[in-house]
Motif scaffolding. Structure first.
Motif: not given
Lengths: 232, 232
Positions: A11-14, A115-117, A216-223
């Protein structure tokens, strides 16, 4: 001088805020967890006894391990002229970065309000409520603020590019991905944001990075995630 | 040198991390919004054109306006020996502060998981779910991290008191107020946190502050709120 960046490899993420600064600076770095055996190295560093980071991203440089993305940028900003050298300018740039960080955290919580969990699928009705408030209230408030700070200048801080510009580029790109309708509406009134985005994207080092497999591309695991149902 | 602190006048909130640093340092300061006419001064500063803060708290000092609590502490830490003077120590202290800030944001969202713009009463079922995850997962994870960093030393960073210790004191006090049962359970395994809390509370300037009317009580408008139904 070569850096080791530790961040989740898919992920791109932080981590992306740090990657953009390293790329703009033309600094040599290894994106450790994307190398063979790199995830094990990252998890071991999280468990270390001396100055352990709480979570990725963190950067190893000069014998230091530096965690928290805004803190990493504070460090890189001085080393690579991505922030003013004087105290007032340094603090103002960092203040903008921390405010960007607040926006990023709120963008994340649109799909994980409980929750992130838990999985997104386990908090969809709540996500819908939170995303509605975010796109109608918080997003225009934050973006209106950055638009006001930017004004008619080319960069957020004085007349030089800083890591805050790179980070705002990333946020604009991410919000366009996640909330295209809300973002189009907001940008129609805050056109200087799109111009900042385009100026950053056109910088030679950034353009080369964005076109490379390192981005990395944006995706549905990132922020920033595109869940059309969250745009109502 | 006298500081002007701008923060909401009826809560500890994020302003409290700054108040504790100013008090420990014995620095002269005016808590502006608690003075007659102070709220108007605060709202005017938020609307200013030069380096406007996004939100309180912010500090006026030396001709600067500094926003974001962690950024204010970065500034005060150097001025008042509340952080190491070397770069490595300064970054590590700031990293801990930013991690404390993340914990504080998550503590806030236990009672406002959907939107800060709504009342708690409008998001009670969601708050209950988020608080359950927070007390069972996030709170022990964050506090376990700080306990591990602290170890058997008296302070988080080296052998000197820093603003991160003052902030961790505040978080421990706040979590005890908001989640007494979860906190008792967690502290029974992480006893060094309670000892840090007591050492900070016993420092002469902090003890005098806590006993003074300048210290606002915890209440149900702040970040740490006691809603017994959120402890299950």
């Amino acid at each position: 001088m070569s850096y080791e960046l530790f961040y989740w490899p898919t992920i791109q993420g932080r981590g992306e805020f740090v990657r953009l600064a390293l790329e703009e600076a033309g600094a040599g770095y290894v994106d450790v967890a994307r190398q063979p055996g790199g995830m094990q190295k990252m998890m071991a560093a999280l468990g270390s006894d001396l100055h352990p980071p709480f979570a990725p991203p963190f950067l190893k440089a000069d014998g230091l391990t530096i965690g928290q993305s805004a803190n990493i940028l504070l460090y890189l900003g001085q080393r690579h002229q991505l922030a003013p050298g004087d105290e007032a300018g340094r603090l103002w740039t960092h203040q903008l970065q921390l405010t960007i960080g607040d926006l990023v955290a709120e963008a994340h919580d649109t799909h994980h309000p409980i929750a992130s969990s838990l999985y997104y699928e386990d908090q969809k009705p709540e996500a819908k409520r939170r995303a509605a408030d975010f796109t109608a209230g918080r997003m225009p408030k934050f973006l209106g603020y950055f638009s006001r700070v930017l004004g008619e200048r080319d960069t957020l801080v004085g007349d030089r590019l800083t890591y805050a510009d790179l980070s705002l580029f990333q946020v604009i790109a991410g919000l366009r991905y996640a909330f295209p309708k809300a973002m189009a509406r907001i940008e129609s009134k805050l056109s200087n944001l799109g111009r900042l985005h385009d100026r950053v994207a056109a910088r030679p080092n950034i353009a080369a990075y964005l076109a490379s497999p390192r981005r990395l591309p944006f995706n549905e695991e990132g922020i920033f995630r595109r869940y059309p149902e969250l745009e109502g």
